[in-house]
Scaffold this motif. Structure first.
Motif, PDB file in Angstrom:
ATOM      1  N   ILE A  45       2.450 -12.802 -31.957  1.00  0.00           N
ATOM      2  CA  ILE A  45       2.238 -12.024 -32.917  1.00  0.00           C
ATOM      3  C   ILE A  45       1.366 -10.451 -32.339  1.00  0.00           C
ATOM      4  N   LYS A  46       1.183 -10.656 -31.063  1.00  0.00           N
ATOM      5  CA  LYS A  46       0.811  -9.626 -29.967  1.00  0.00           C
ATOM      6  C   LYS A  46       1.111  -8.308 -30.289  1.00  0.00           C
ATOM      7  N   ASP A  47       3.029  -8.651 -30.389  1.00  0.00           N
ATOM      8  CA  ASP A  47       3.884  -7.708 -29.734  1.00  0.00           C
ATOM      9  C   ASP A  47       4.491  -7.346 -31.380  1.00  0.00           C
ATOM     10  N   ASP A  95       2.621 -17.313 -34.220  1.00  0.00           N
ATOM     11  CA  ASP A  95       1.682 -17.218 -34.608  1.00  0.00           C
ATOM     12  C   ASP A  95       0.644 -17.039 -33.279  1.00  0.00           C
ATOM     13  N   ASN A  96      -1.127 -17.070 -33.302  1.00  0.00           N
ATOM     14  CA  ASN A  96      -2.259 -16.721 -32.440  1.00  0.00           C
ATOM     15  C   ASN A  96      -1.832 -18.128 -32.126  1.00  0.00           C
ATOM     16  N   ASP A 131      -1.927 -12.144 -43.758  1.00  0.00           N
ATOM     17  CA  ASP A 131      -1.622 -10.584 -44.066  1.00  0.00           C
ATOM     18  C   ASP A 131       0.164 -10.649 -42.755  1.00  0.00           C
ATOM     19  N   TRP A 132       0.196 -11.420 -41.996  1.00  0.00           N
ATOM     20  CA  TRP A 132       1.582 -11.732 -41.053  1.00  0.00           C
ATOM     21  C   TRP A 132       2.112 -12.340 -42.355  1.00  0.00           C
ATOM     22  N   SER A 179      -4.990  -9.877 -34.384  1.00  0.00           N
ATOM     23  CA  SER A 179      -6.155 -10.147 -35.206  1.00  0.00           C
ATOM     24  C   SER A 179      -5.823 -10.292 -37.254  1.00  0.00           C
ATOM     25  N   ALA A 180      -4.973 -10.298 -36.872  1.00  0.00           N
ATOM     26  CA  ALA A 180      -4.073 -10.230 -38.531  1.00  0.00           C
ATOM     27  C   ALA A 180      -4.658 -11.905 -39.030  1.00  0.00           C
TER      28      ALA A 180
END
Length: 139
Positions: free
Chosen positions: A31-33, A6-7, A47-48, A42-43
């Protein structure tokens, strides 16, 4: 198996782990990929979590933020997700990144074993100490 970061984790952790586990048929993504997240990096967590839950592949996630277990919407989503989750111990924030990557790779056999012997959902903390066992967290 696919591993989601995650972020609250550095992208280098995902790419380093991916380099190691890809030889075993697994993959790791930051998460960015991850394709399919409408808001990308930004999810929101829910959401993820929903994206991983609904995927046909087997996913686990690694987070650097233990607060995900204290927020009611995320906690409800995690309970119904059928995911194995792993939280990095707070001490990872004080450690150099290259040491964190090395520790994560050294813990991969433990992570893989937990996903094989326990039914999901489950949550565990990945400690900083090499001789300390992964600690089960309440979900």
């Amino acid at each position: 198996m696919k591993v989601f970061f995650d972020n609250c984790t550095a992208p280098v952790l995902a790419s380093t782990l991916h380099g190691f586990i890809s030889h075993y048929g697994h993959s790791a993504f930051h998460i960015k990929d991850v394709p399919g997240l409408a808001r990308g990096r930004s999810a929101p967590d829910v959401d993820w979590i929903e994206l991983l839950r609904s995927a046909q592949d087997t996913w686990i996630f690694i987070s650097g933020d233990g607060r995900i277990l204290r927020n009611p919407p995320e906690r409800v989503a995690l309970r119904s997700s059928g995911l194995h989750g792993f939280i990095l111990a707070p001490a990872y924030q004080k450690n150099p990144m290259h040491m964190n990557a090395a520790l994560l790779i050294s813990r991969w056999p433990d992570i893989e074993q937990i996903t094989q012997i326990l039914s999901a959902p489950s949550m565990h903390e990945i400690p900083i100490g090499k001789s300390t066992k992964l600690r089960a967290l309440p979900l």
